[in-house]
Scaffold this active site. Structure first.
Site, mmCIF file in Angstrom:
data_model
loop_
_atom_site.group_PDB
_atom_site.id
_atom_site.type_symbol
_atom_site.label_atom_id
_atom_site.label_comp_id
_atom_site.label_asym_id
_atom_site.label_seq_id
_atom_site.Cartn_x
_atom_site.Cartn_y
_atom_site.Cartn_z
ATOM 1 N N ASP A 15 0.863 -1.182 0.000
ATOM 2 C CA ASP A 15 0.000 0.000 0.000
ATOM 3 C C ASP A 15 0.894 1.225 0.000
ATOM 4 O O ASP A 15 2.105 1.136 0.222
ATOM 5 C CB ASP A 15 -0.885 -0.007 1.262
ATOM 6 N N SER A 16 0.279 2.381 -0.224
ATOM 7 C CA SER A 16 1.028 3.631 -0.160
ATOM 8 C C SER A 16 1.486 3.930 1.273
ATOM 9 O O SER A 16 2.315 4.804 1.476
ATOM 10 C CB SER A 16 0.141 4.768 -0.664
ATOM 11 N N TYR A 47 -0.682 8.488 -2.461
ATOM 12 C CA TYR A 47 -0.745 8.210 -3.897
ATOM 13 C C TYR A 47 -1.966 8.903 -4.520
ATOM 14 O O TYR A 47 -2.015 9.132 -5.720
ATOM 15 C CB TYR A 47 -0.879 6.701 -4.147
ATOM 16 N N CYS A 78 -3.797 -1.100 -2.049
ATOM 17 C CA CYS A 78 -4.126 0.317 -2.239
ATOM 18 C C CYS A 78 -5.137 0.473 -3.389
ATOM 19 O O CYS A 78 -4.887 0.012 -4.515
ATOM 20 C CB CYS A 78 -2.833 1.057 -2.569
ATOM 21 N N ASN A 79 -6.251 1.124 -3.107
ATOM 22 C CA ASN A 79 -7.256 1.337 -4.169
ATOM 23 C C ASN A 79 -6.686 2.173 -5.298
ATOM 24 O O ASN A 79 -6.924 1.901 -6.472
ATOM 25 C CB ASN A 79 -8.474 2.061 -3.600
ATOM 26 N N THR A 80 -5.909 3.212 -4.933
ATOM 27 C CA THR A 80 -5.376 4.104 -5.960
ATOM 28 C C THR A 80 -4.402 3.351 -6.865
ATOM 29 O O THR A 80 -4.464 3.474 -8.097
ATOM 30 C CB THR A 80 -4.676 5.312 -5.296
ATOM 31 N N GLU A 157 -5.348 8.826 9.795
ATOM 32 C CA GLU A 157 -3.940 8.726 10.199
ATOM 33 C C GLU A 157 -3.679 9.489 11.496
ATOM 34 O O GLU A 157 -2.778 9.165 12.257
ATOM 35 C CB GLU A 157 -3.031 9.215 9.080
ATOM 36 N N CYS A 189 -11.313 3.094 -0.500
ATOM 37 C CA CYS A 189 -9.992 3.578 -0.089
ATOM 38 C C CYS A 189 -9.615 2.791 1.169
ATOM 39 O O CYS A 189 -10.480 2.523 2.014
ATOM 40 C CB CYS A 189 -10.056 5.074 0.204
ATOM 41 N N THR A 190 -8.343 2.445 1.247
ATOM 42 C CA THR A 190 -7.882 1.595 2.356
ATOM 43 C C THR A 190 -8.289 2.090 3.745
ATOM 44 O O THR A 190 -8.536 1.291 4.637
ATOM 45 C CB THR A 190 -6.344 1.544 2.340
ATOM 46 N N HIS A 191 -8.317 3.413 3.909
ATOM 47 C CA HIS A 191 -8.555 3.963 5.248
ATOM 48 C C HIS A 191 -10.029 3.960 5.658
ATOM 49 O O HIS A 191 -10.345 4.034 6.837
ATOM 50 C CB HIS A 191 -8.064 5.407 5.320
#
Ligand code: DGL
Length: 276
Positions: A15-16, A47, A78-80, A157, A189-191
């Site tokens: 992931d980023s 990203y 990572c989705n991006t 974060e 999105c991962t978050h």
């Protein structure tokens, strides 16, 4: 490598940054026999605001790094990166690679009843239209509406998971879907799975939330079985099941990881990803 050694090899997850730990956590939960090497590109996150070419270059470097760890399969958590780079990186390696978009899109199509699906993600993911393309390929009668929610990443974060500020930001972003009458929303999105409760409360019970992290682990199981790469119980590793690497200092990553993983991690390797 013989067959047993191949099944014993780790799965690479990248992931980023820290967000992909939501995907790694799902893989640990659903596939407890699988060893994981996780890489978080903490030096180059985010990203979500970068160009396609940059994300392809980063993803290729990370795949080269993961290959040095002898991985048997790679999950682009990572989705991006899945949206921008998966198609380009897939032909470059003989290792099976799985992104997070297809599994999430497939589930959204299965869940929607009124055929109106919302997608939230980074600017790059929404701009790519990839969720829309994959969903409409599966069912052309579905309407897909996307909305970037860039502030969610720094809020997560910062650890502001249950915070009035995050709730206010969620209300502002998600208000966009009010006139759209969606019954399904993909957390693209991962978050975002970490904000599931807040997003769920704002959207209300009539909207089903799809967590691609969960669906990706389901797809990984199927992929490993199909390729005869699944680790069996009898082959359980001795020693560390999970290795973590980052491209910048490990402190913030460690703190975040220890707040969301069900065990404590101490050792995190730092590498210079530009060397790969
Ligand atoms: N991991 C990214 C994603 O899932 C979010 C963070 C970033 O912008 O790098 O899209």
């Amino acid at each position: 490598m013989n067959d047993i050694n191949r099944t014993l090899a780790p799965v690479g997850v990248f992931d980023s940054g820290v967000g992909g730990l939501t995907v790694a956590r799902e893989i640990m939960r659903q596939l407890p026999n699988e060893k994981i090497v996780y890489f978080g590109d903490t030096a180059r996150v985010p990203y979500g605001s970068k160009s396609k070419n940059t994300i392809i270059k980063y993803s290729k470097q990370i795949i080269r790094f993961l290959k040095t760890k002898g991985v048997k399969a790679i999950v682009v958590a990572c989705n991006t990166a899945s949206a921008m780079a998966l198609e380009e990186i897939q032909p470059e390696t003989d290792i099976p690679i799985l992104g997070v978009i297809k599994p999430g899109a497939k589930t959204a199509v299965e869940k929607t009843k009124n055929k109106r699906i919302g997608i939230i993600g980074t600017e790059a993911t929404i701009r790519s239209n990839i969720y829309k393309d994959i969903i409409c390929e599966k069912d052309g009668s579905v309407t897909v509406v996307g909305k970037p929610c860039p502030l969610f990443v720094p809020l997560v974060e910062e650890g502001w998971i249950k915070d009035p500020v995050t709730r206010e930001v969620a209300k502002r972003y998600l208000d966009y879907f009010r006139q759209e009458d969606i019954d399904t929303l993909v957390l693209g999105c991962t978050h975002y799975p970490l904000l599931r409760n807040t997003i769920g409360e704002v959207m209300g019970e009539s909207v089903t939330l799809v967590n691609p992290a969960y669906e990706t682990a389901v797809s990984l199981r199927a992929l490993l079985q199909e390729k005869n790469l699944a680790a069996g119980n009898e082959h359980r590793y001795e020693g560390n099941m999970y290795d973590f690497y980052v491209s910048d200092t490990a402190d913030k990553f460690k703190h975040f990881a220890n707040s969301i993983l069900p065990f404590h991690i101490e050792d995190i390797g730092q590498i210079n990803i530009e060397e790969y």
